[in-house]
Design a protein around this motif. Structure first.
Motif, PDB file in Angstrom:
ATOM      1  N   TRP A  99       7.940   5.392   5.346  1.00 19.91           N
ATOM      2  CA  TRP A  99       7.521   4.791   5.718  1.00 19.91           C
ATOM      3  C   TRP A  99       7.020   4.060   7.521  1.00 19.91           C
ATOM      4  O   TRP A  99       5.693   3.535   7.562  1.00 19.91           O
ATOM      5  N   VAL A 100       7.303   4.996   8.163  1.00 18.23           N
ATOM      6  CA  VAL A 100       7.405   5.394   9.743  1.00 18.23           C
ATOM      7  C   VAL A 100       5.445   5.583   9.584  1.00 18.23           C
ATOM      8  O   VAL A 100       5.185   5.396  10.652  1.00 18.23           O
ATOM      9  N   ALA A 101       5.567   7.367   9.097  1.00 15.38           N
ATOM     10  CA  ALA A 101       4.312   7.707   9.322  1.00 15.38           C
ATOM     11  C   ALA A 101       3.142   6.751   8.736  1.00 15.38           C
ATOM     12  O   ALA A 101       2.095   6.728   9.275  1.00 15.38           O
ATOM     13  N   TYR A 102       3.352   5.586   7.664  1.00 15.53           N
ATOM     14  CA  TYR A 102       1.877   5.201   6.739  1.00 15.53           C
ATOM     15  C   TYR A 102       2.252   3.905   7.638  1.00 15.53           C
ATOM     16  O   TYR A 102       0.722   3.933   7.947  1.00 15.53           O
ATOM     17  N   MET A 103       3.166   3.119   8.767  1.00 14.62           N
ATOM     18  CA  MET A 103       3.040   2.409   9.514  1.00 14.62           C
ATOM     19  C   MET A 103       2.277   3.033  10.559  1.00 14.62           C
ATOM     20  O   MET A 103       1.621   1.770  11.934  1.00 14.62           O
ATOM     21  N   ALA A 104       2.343   4.257  11.108  1.00  8.78           N
ATOM     22  CA  ALA A 104       1.392   4.885  12.156  1.00  8.78           C
ATOM     23  C   ALA A 104      -0.090   4.973  11.991  1.00  8.78           C
ATOM     24  O   ALA A 104      -0.568   5.755  12.610  1.00  8.78           O
ATOM     25  N   SER A 105      -0.330   5.068  10.785  1.00 12.52           N
ATOM     26  CA  SER A 105      -1.551   5.260  10.193  1.00 12.52           C
ATOM     27  C   SER A 105      -2.921   4.883  10.750  1.00 12.52           C
ATOM     28  O   SER A 105      -1.822   3.355  10.516  1.00 12.52           O
ATOM     29  N   ASP A 106      -3.911   4.586  10.156  1.00 20.42           N
ATOM     30  CA  ASP A 106      -5.247   3.698  10.254  1.00 20.42           C
ATOM     31  C   ASP A 106      -5.221   2.797   9.035  1.00 20.42           C
ATOM     32  O   ASP A 106      -5.451   2.219   9.019  1.00 20.42           O
ATOM     33  N   GLN A 107      -4.067   3.537   7.708  1.00 16.34           N
ATOM     34  CA  GLN A 107      -4.346   2.346   6.754  1.00 16.34           C
ATOM     35  C   GLN A 107      -3.436   1.528   6.786  1.00 16.34           C
ATOM     36  O   GLN A 107      -3.769   0.647   6.542  1.00 16.34           O
ATOM     37  N   CYS A 108      -2.754   1.598   7.650  1.00 11.13           N
ATOM     38  CA  CYS A 108      -1.809   0.741   7.907  1.00 11.13           C
ATOM     39  C   CYS A 108      -2.009  -0.904   9.246  1.00 11.13           C
ATOM     40  O   CYS A 108      -2.096  -1.246   9.142  1.00 11.13           O
ATOM     41  N   GLY A 167       0.542  -1.250  -0.001  1.00  9.54           N
ATOM     42  CA  GLY A 167      -0.060   0.008  -0.111  1.00  9.54           C
ATOM     43  C   GLY A 167       0.902   1.033   0.310  1.00  9.54           C
ATOM     44  O   GLY A 167       0.479   2.016  -0.440  1.00  9.54           O
ATOM     45  N   PHE A 168       1.852   0.841   0.831  1.00  3.87           N
ATOM     46  CA  PHE A 168       2.637   2.366   0.503  1.00  3.87           C
ATOM     47  C   PHE A 168       3.278   2.643  -0.601  1.00  3.87           C
ATOM     48  O   PHE A 168       3.847   4.044  -0.742  1.00  3.87           O
ATOM     49  N   ALA A 169       3.737   1.697  -0.944  1.00  3.65           N
ATOM     50  CA  ALA A 169       4.274   2.049  -2.452  1.00  3.65           C
ATOM     51  C   ALA A 169       3.692   2.375  -3.303  1.00  3.65           C
ATOM     52  O   ALA A 169       3.796   2.844  -4.999  1.00  3.65           O
ATOM     53  N   LYS A 170       2.453   1.486  -3.229  1.00  2.00           N
ATOM     54  CA  LYS A 170       1.310   2.902  -4.728  1.00  2.00           C
ATOM     55  C   LYS A 170       0.851   4.138  -4.231  1.00  2.00           C
ATOM     56  O   LYS A 170       0.785   4.881  -5.188  1.00  2.00           O
TER      57      LYS A 170
END
Length: 463
Positions: free
Chosen positions: A361-370, A65-68
């Protein structure tokens, strides 16, 4: 200490102590993994390390999801077993070949900050606006150093409960409702000790509360042992009992200035806990040693109740031929139950080839999405509240009630993991003393001497 100012030999020596400490920690440490730690050559490929094999599939979905969402960036995930993880991470720090981002532990990050191997997330655009209020109460602020800067973005949390086979407890005449209402005190153990005594069975079929019970020839222990607890402040040993009596390890947390192990209440609690082994209700230190914990004892049918963390839900649920349930920790003299409260986070190393990409990447892992993806995997409880709700729903569909873990967060009966300076040195003093307590070569009064040593260490650090 900044590695840019100090020699690598000094850095290596300090990190070696941290690594040795890491091998004693509990909390999200169930794993076995590959050894593929080859670093990526592209600054657009983020190297991310974790140790929990059960979580890797969920984070792989997050990486996709992050890569997209970030064309041109990708994530390479490396998973290793717990012991290898910390030793290879240390080697990477020393050789300037550490990953860009890694899963961090509360018991270790303070010294990583001191050693200068972590970047403050406040100084990176993608992570500077991370807010502690976005996560379960208490998690976010634990990852702020004494300088007030954040060094980890919360990813999950865990509490403690008792895994049990309802077929076993039913056969003993103990109902689910009874197990939910057990009480504890350090004088006679309360109804909790009565329950584990009744669940204990010797080789002749005598229960621990029956005449003729042979405590030296036990077939099934009422309560599994999980080591002495000196390396993790009793997280899966005596921590919940002490906390339910109103005791805390330090005068404040994080960054305590005084330990409180001279407290008579705490010493009485420790004496009661290890005394269960003398009564035959829990295995003695030498019965299984350090390497065979509560999970293995339960799996082998050697123990009826296995105190362990929520990070082990999937492992216990994978057992065949049992009717798995989870009971909460007992209600203590304070009038409520309690549980140690730990949480992992993701950190960016100073060795990263692309600081802002790593921060994204860290922010993405801490987000609702991840974290919603991680919640749906049902392996752990994500740090965000929505992710926790999704995880609960996933467990409910799987037929396991895990409210024994979540009620501590809902009712505010958690005790946060100790975050303190010189954690490795603290553990180096604590672990042998608590081993001696469990073995029986030291008395609970020796904890006063340990407390003096720990406070001296903190005073030296303050200077």
């Amino acid at each position: 200490m900044n590695p840019n100012k100090y020699g690598k030999k000094l850095l290596a020596s300090a990190l070696a102590a941290v690594t040795a400490f890491g091998l004693t920690l509990s909390g999200c440490s169930s794993s076995s993994g590959d050894d593929d730690t080859t670093m990526s050559s592209s600054a657009n490929v983020i190297d991310y390390w974790l140790w929990d094999s059960a979580q890797q599939p969920g984070y792989q979905k997050c990486a996709e999801g992050f890569a997209k969402a970030n064309p041109g960036l990708s994530v390479k995930i490396t998973q290793m077993g717990w012991d290898d993880y910390w030793s290879k991470l240390t080697a990477g720090f020393v050789a300037d070949q550490a990953p860009d981002v890694f899963t961090n532990h509360l018991g270790k990050y303070a010294q990583f900050v001191d050693l200068g191997v972590l970047l403050p997330l406040d100084d990176l655009d993608a992570t500077k606006d991370i807010n502690s209020d976005d996560f379960q109460e208490g998690l976010g602020d634990l990852w702020k150093g004494q300088d007030g800067k954040r060094y980890g973005a919360p990813k999950d949390w865990d509490t403690i409960g008792y895994f049990y086979d309802k077929l076993v407890t039913d056969a003993a005449g103990l109902t689910t409702e009874q197990l939910k209402k057990l009480t504890w005190n350090p004088d006679d153990g309360g109804t909790f000790e009565k329950a584990i005594a009744h669940l204990t069975v010797d080789v002749n079929g005598k229960r621990g509360d029956e005449p003729g019970f042979d405590k030296n020839k036990v077939k099934v222990y009422g309560l599994a042992s999980d080591g002495a607890g000196g390396g993790n402040f009793g997280q899966t040993q005596w921590g919940a009992y002490a906390a339910s009596h109103g005791w805390a390890p330090t005068d404040k947390n994080p960054w305590g200035t005084r330990f409180r192990m001279e407290d008579p209440t705490f010493q009485k609690t420790v004496a009661w806990y290890y005394g269960l082994a003398d009564k035959g209700f829990m295995p003695k230190y030498e019965t299984f040693g350090k390497d065979t914990g509560s999970y293995a004892q339960f799996a082998a049918g050697k123990a009826a109740l296995a105190m362990n963390g929520s990070w082990m839900i999937s492992s216990f649920q994978g057992m065949k031929g049992i009717d798995l349930h989870v009971a909460p920790t007992p209600i203590g003299p304070s009038g409520h139950r309690a549980s140690p409260f730990n949480g992992l986070a993701d950190s960016v190393t100073r060795f990263t080839d692309n600081r802002e990409a790593s921060a994204k990447w860290v922010a993405y892992m801490a987000s609702d999405q991840c974290q919603n993806i991680i919640g749906a995997s049902g392996v752990v409880f994500p740090a965000r509240k929505k992710g926790t709700e999704i995880s609960l729903e996933t467990r409910k569909k799987a037929g396991l009630d895990v409210s024994a873990f979540t009620e501590h967060v809902e009712k505010g009966t958690t005790q946060q993991q100790v975050v303190i300076q010189n954690a490795a040195d603290v553990t180096a003093l604590m672990e042998p003393e608590f081993d001696a307590q469990f073995i029986g070569s030291h008395s609970s009064g020796d904890l006063t001497r340990l407390n003096e040593q720990l406070n001296t260490l903190l005073e030296m650090t303050a200077k």
